[in-house]
Design a protein around this motif. Structure first.
Motif, PDB file in Angstrom:
ATOM      1  N   ARG A 209       0.779  -1.215   0.099  1.00 56.55           N
ATOM      2  CA  ARG A 209       0.065   0.164  -0.137  1.00 56.55           C
ATOM      3  C   ARG A 209       0.807   1.156  -0.147  1.00 56.55           C
ATOM      4  O   ARG A 209       0.489   2.234  -0.555  1.00 56.55           O
ATOM      5  CB  ARG A 209      -0.777  -0.032   1.104  1.00 56.55           C
ATOM      6  CG  ARG A 209      -1.863   1.211   1.254  1.00 56.55           C
ATOM      7  CD  ARG A 209      -1.566   2.212   2.211  1.00 56.55           C
ATOM      8  NE  ARG A 209      -2.184   3.398   2.041  1.00 56.55           N
ATOM      9  CZ  ARG A 209      -1.949   4.516   2.338  1.00 56.55           C
ATOM     10  NH1 ARG A 209      -0.474   4.730   2.612  1.00 56.55           N
ATOM     11  NH2 ARG A 209      -2.890   5.541   2.104  1.00 56.55           N
ATOM     12  N   HIS A 210       2.063   1.184   0.709  1.00 54.31           N
ATOM     13  CA  HIS A 210       2.716   2.365   0.784  1.00 54.31           C
ATOM     14  C   HIS A 210       3.598   2.651  -0.632  1.00 54.31           C
ATOM     15  O   HIS A 210       3.719   3.818  -0.819  1.00 54.31           O
ATOM     16  CB  HIS A 210       3.762   2.240   1.826  1.00 54.31           C
ATOM     17  CG  HIS A 210       3.169   2.026   3.339  1.00 54.31           C
ATOM     18  ND1 HIS A 210       2.534   3.093   4.065  1.00 54.31           N
ATOM     19  CD2 HIS A 210       2.908   0.798   3.849  1.00 54.31           C
ATOM     20  CE1 HIS A 210       2.124   2.678   5.062  1.00 54.31           C
ATOM     21  NE2 HIS A 210       2.287   1.160   4.897  1.00 54.31           N
ATOM     22  N   VAL A 211       3.919   1.676  -1.220  1.00 50.37           N
ATOM     23  CA  VAL A 211       4.447   1.792  -2.578  1.00 50.37           C
ATOM     24  C   VAL A 211       3.484   2.363  -3.490  1.00 50.37           C
ATOM     25  O   VAL A 211       3.975   3.345  -4.073  1.00 50.37           O
ATOM     26  CB  VAL A 211       4.930   0.242  -3.034  1.00 50.37           C
ATOM     27  CG1 VAL A 211       5.256   0.401  -4.757  1.00 50.37           C
ATOM     28  CG2 VAL A 211       5.864  -0.179  -2.285  1.00 50.37           C
ATOM     29  N   VAL A 212       2.162   1.745  -3.539  1.00 52.80           N
ATOM     30  CA  VAL A 212       1.131   2.654  -4.451  1.00 52.80           C
ATOM     31  C   VAL A 212       1.102   3.998  -4.043  1.00 52.80           C
ATOM     32  O   VAL A 212       1.149   5.084  -4.991  1.00 52.80           O
ATOM     33  CB  VAL A 212      -0.044   1.681  -4.142  1.00 52.80           C
ATOM     34  CG1 VAL A 212      -1.053   2.607  -4.812  1.00 52.80           C
ATOM     35  CG2 VAL A 212       0.058   0.381  -4.568  1.00 52.80           C
ATOM     36  N   ASP A 213       1.037   4.322  -2.642  1.00 56.94           N
ATOM     37  CA  ASP A 213       0.784   5.803  -2.333  1.00 56.94           C
ATOM     38  C   ASP A 213       1.984   6.682  -2.579  1.00 56.94           C
ATOM     39  O   ASP A 213       1.788   8.011  -3.295  1.00 56.94           O
ATOM     40  CB  ASP A 213       0.580   5.676  -0.724  1.00 56.94           C
ATOM     41  CG  ASP A 213       0.553   7.366  -0.096  1.00 56.94           C
ATOM     42  OD1 ASP A 213      -0.028   7.929  -0.741  1.00 56.94           O
ATOM     43  OD2 ASP A 213       1.192   7.602   0.872  1.00 56.94           O
ATOM     44  N   ILE A 214       3.094   6.197  -2.548  1.00 58.39           N
ATOM     45  CA  ILE A 214       4.499   7.012  -2.982  1.00 58.39           C
ATOM     46  C   ILE A 214       4.154   7.319  -4.348  1.00 58.39           C
ATOM     47  O   ILE A 214       4.566   8.404  -5.050  1.00 58.39           O
ATOM     48  CB  ILE A 214       5.680   6.297  -2.683  1.00 58.39           C
ATOM     49  CG1 ILE A 214       5.869   6.413  -1.120  1.00 58.39           C
ATOM     50  CG2 ILE A 214       6.991   6.991  -3.226  1.00 58.39           C
ATOM     51  CD1 ILE A 214       7.005   5.447  -0.579  1.00 58.39           C
ATOM     52  N   CYS A 215       3.815   6.140  -5.138  1.00 56.42           N
ATOM     53  CA  CYS A 215       3.891   6.224  -6.669  1.00 56.42           C
ATOM     54  C   CYS A 215       2.591   7.526  -7.098  1.00 56.42           C
ATOM     55  O   CYS A 215       3.125   8.056  -8.154  1.00 56.42           O
ATOM     56  CB  CYS A 215       3.544   5.020  -7.420  1.00 56.42           C
ATOM     57  SG  CYS A 215       4.703   3.738  -7.365  1.00 56.42           S
ATOM     58  N   LEU A 216       1.698   7.281  -6.478  1.00 56.05           N
ATOM     59  CA  LEU A 216       0.654   8.196  -6.722  1.00 56.05           C
ATOM     60  C   LEU A 216       0.926   9.678  -6.184  1.00 56.05           C
ATOM     61  O   LEU A 216       0.769  10.622  -6.989  1.00 56.05           O
ATOM     62  CB  LEU A 216      -0.567   7.823  -6.152  1.00 56.05           C
ATOM     63  CG  LEU A 216      -1.291   6.325  -6.625  1.00 56.05           C
ATOM     64  CD1 LEU A 216      -2.448   6.120  -5.907  1.00 56.05           C
ATOM     65  CD2 LEU A 216      -1.578   6.333  -8.094  1.00 56.05           C
ATOM     66  N   ASN A 217       1.722   9.717  -5.128  1.00 53.94           N
ATOM     67  CA  ASN A 217       2.073  11.010  -4.610  1.00 53.94           C
ATOM     68  C   ASN A 217       3.156  11.559  -5.779  1.00 53.94           C
ATOM     69  O   ASN A 217       2.947  12.902  -6.016  1.00 53.94           O
ATOM     70  CB  ASN A 217       2.627  10.971  -3.198  1.00 53.94           C
ATOM     71  CG  ASN A 217       2.895  12.086  -2.547  1.00 53.94           C
ATOM     72  OD1 ASN A 217       3.845  12.068  -1.692  1.00 53.94           O
ATOM     73  ND2 ASN A 217       2.288  13.138  -2.941  1.00 53.94           N
ATOM     74  N   GLY A 218       3.980  10.919  -6.190  1.00 54.41           N
ATOM     75  CA  GLY A 218       5.033  11.395  -7.220  1.00 54.41           C
ATOM     76  C   GLY A 218       4.289  11.822  -8.451  1.00 54.41           C
ATOM     77  O   GLY A 218       4.553  12.953  -9.128  1.00 54.41           O
ATOM     78  N   LEU A 219       3.147  11.024  -8.811  1.00 52.15           N
ATOM     79  CA  LEU A 219       2.494  11.402 -10.080  1.00 52.15           C
ATOM     80  C   LEU A 219       1.629  12.678  -9.665  1.00 52.15           C
ATOM     81  O   LEU A 219       1.769  13.646 -10.684  1.00 52.15           O
ATOM     82  CB  LEU A 219       1.481  10.184 -10.262  1.00 52.15           C
ATOM     83  CG  LEU A 219       2.001   9.246 -11.565  1.00 52.15           C
ATOM     84  CD1 LEU A 219       0.844   8.022 -11.713  1.00 52.15           C
ATOM     85  CD2 LEU A 219       2.393   9.703 -12.668  1.00 52.15           C
ATOM     86  N   GLN A 220       1.033  12.857  -8.679  1.00 50.97           N
ATOM     87  CA  GLN A 220       0.377  14.078  -8.528  1.00 50.97           C
ATOM     88  C   GLN A 220       1.009  15.397  -8.644  1.00 50.97           C
ATOM     89  O   GLN A 220       0.528  16.453  -8.979  1.00 50.97           O
ATOM     90  CB  GLN A 220      -0.551  13.914  -7.082  1.00 50.97           C
ATOM     91  CG  GLN A 220      -1.586  15.115  -6.800  1.00 50.97           C
ATOM     92  CD  GLN A 220      -2.164  14.798  -5.539  1.00 50.97           C
ATOM     93  OE1 GLN A 220      -1.863  13.705  -5.034  1.00 50.97           O
ATOM     94  NE2 GLN A 220      -2.988  15.924  -5.151  1.00 50.97           N
TER      95      GLN A 220
END
Length: 421
Positions: A209-220
């Motif tokens: 879940r934290h991997v997904v969160d960081i990826c989306l955070n970077g994209l945003q």
């Protein structure tokens, strides 16, 4: 207080009364922190909502990090996790604590000199140096991520001794996700490279879940690139499908929908994020997240209103353009009709003038012939010794000649000036 009393008090709490559970865990954590005692109990689960031992340990280490926000504290926390947390729950606790404590202490980023001094202590621990260095790396990287210091994060992950000491953990999905986050915000790294690292972390079998969160955070928060909004929208939609109750992923999805112009969908997801946002949190700030979500909701509502106004304006312009086209067509038709009428009138005028001219020529020819006949007949009548019979013959011949002349002139004029198709 004896170590056994901590365990006994926590064992006596029930998960059904969340307020009592929260109060007891907070009191025990503060007592251990004031006495300088690390939690003596073991943690068997990663349930941060109902496991009293994990909740209490979480509160304790939160107090430790707030008091000493350094990678030394991170190293100590890593050693405690290795000794007291079960292998099944270790990854979740490891990632949640390192990144969560980094967020609440993001205002205390250590300098390169401080990191270098603490590095010697970390690698000399009895525990595997790679594990301790990895947890400390995540903690420091989490601070840089929370402060959006993209270039410093990229340099730290690629070349710092602490990150290099993480060893095989550098190939983990979470480490790759942090590198992708740094690449998305850096002006010197291409978007293609950043997307490549994101895909590598996203497709990893160890994705959490934290991997997904960081990826989306970077994209945003990435610098704009082609397909930016669509990529964030699609990846966030996938994350929401995997974690439908996660308020953060609904927030990321709302951002992606907002970027792609789907304001209605974005408004629905940001409202869902606000509804799912918990009122309390030990590693994050509920108030800060709520303010962030409300600001995004205002931006979405403003964009929705602006889009509606733009649509109305475009419709009005379209109606005006259609009206102008219709009026122009009518004007062209009127001008064409008037042009045809003028051309017809001009042709009729020319034909009339030509006909009048022809009539004038014919009249002159006939009149000239008549005068010539009269003069010639008078001369024959008044002069000469011809008998009457001869004079009448001459006058008749003379008249016939003039009639033929007049007919010739009239016929020739008609032949020359007749209308031709």
């Amino acid at each position: 207080m004896e170590p056994g009393s901590y365990t006994a008090r926590l064992s006596g709490t029930t998960a059904s009364d969340s307020r009592e559970l929260d109060r007891v865990c907070e009191e025990v954590a503060r007592a251990m922190h004031e006495e300088g005692t690390e939690p003596p109990f073991d943690v068997a689960s990663s349930n941060f909502a109902t496991d009293p031992f994990l909740i209490c340990a979480d509160r304790y280490w939160r107090l430790r990090f707030l008091e000493h926000p350094s990678i030394r504290t991170a190293a100590a926390c890593s050693l405690w996790i290795a000794a007291h947390v079960s292998r099944e729950a270790r990854t979740e606790v490891w990632e949640k604590w390192s990144l969560g404590y980094a967020f609440i202490t993001k205002d205390s980023v250590e300098s390169a000199v401080e990191l270098s001094r603490a590095m010697e202590e970390i690698v000399s621990r009895d525990a595997p140096a790679g594990d301790v260095a990895y947890f400390a790396t995540l903690y420091h990287a989490g601070k840089l991520r929370s402060d959006f210091r993209f270039d410093e994060l990229h340099q730290f992950l690629d070349s710092s001794l602490l990150a290099l000491a993480a060893g095989v953990h550098r190939q983990s999905a979470l480490f790759t996700a942090l590198r992708a986050f740094a690449a998305f915000g850096s002006p010197v790294i291409t978007a293609e490279h950043a997307v490549g690292m994101l895909d590598q972390a996203w497709s990893s079998p160890d994705r959490t879940r934290h991997v997904v969160d960081i990826c989306l955070n970077g994209l945003q928060f990435a610098l704009p690139f082609a397909g930016h909004g669509e990529l964030l929208r699609d990846r966030a939609a996938e994350a929401v499908g995997d974690h439908p109750g996660d308020h953060m992923f609904h927030f990321r999805l709302a951002s992606g929908l907002h970027m792609t112009g789907d304001h209605d969908g974005a408004l629905a997801d940001i409202d869902t994020a606000l509804r799912l946002l918990p009122a309390l949190g030990s590693r994050g700030s509920h108030k800060l997240l709520q303010e962030q979500y409300l600001a995004k909701r205002d931006a979405i509502a403003e964009g929705r209103l602006r889009a509606a106004r733009d649509l109305e304006h475009r419709q009005r312009l379209g109606e005006q353009d259609a009206h102008h086209r219709e009026r122009w067509a009518q004007l062209e038709e009127e001008l064409h009709r008037r042009g045809e009428e003028q051309a017809r009138a001009h042709r009729e005028g020319q034909e009339t003038a030509r006909a009048n001219h022809v009539r004038s020529v014919e009249l002159v020819a006939v009149f000239t012939s008549a005068i010539a006949f009269a003069v010639g007949s008078l001369q024959v009548t008044l002069t000469g010794d011809f008998p009457l019979r001869d004079r009448l013959f001459m006058i008749g011949a003379w008249g016939i000649a003039h009639v033929l002349f007049a007919l010739l002139v009239v016929g020739g004029t008609w032949l020359i000036t007749r209308p031709r198709r």
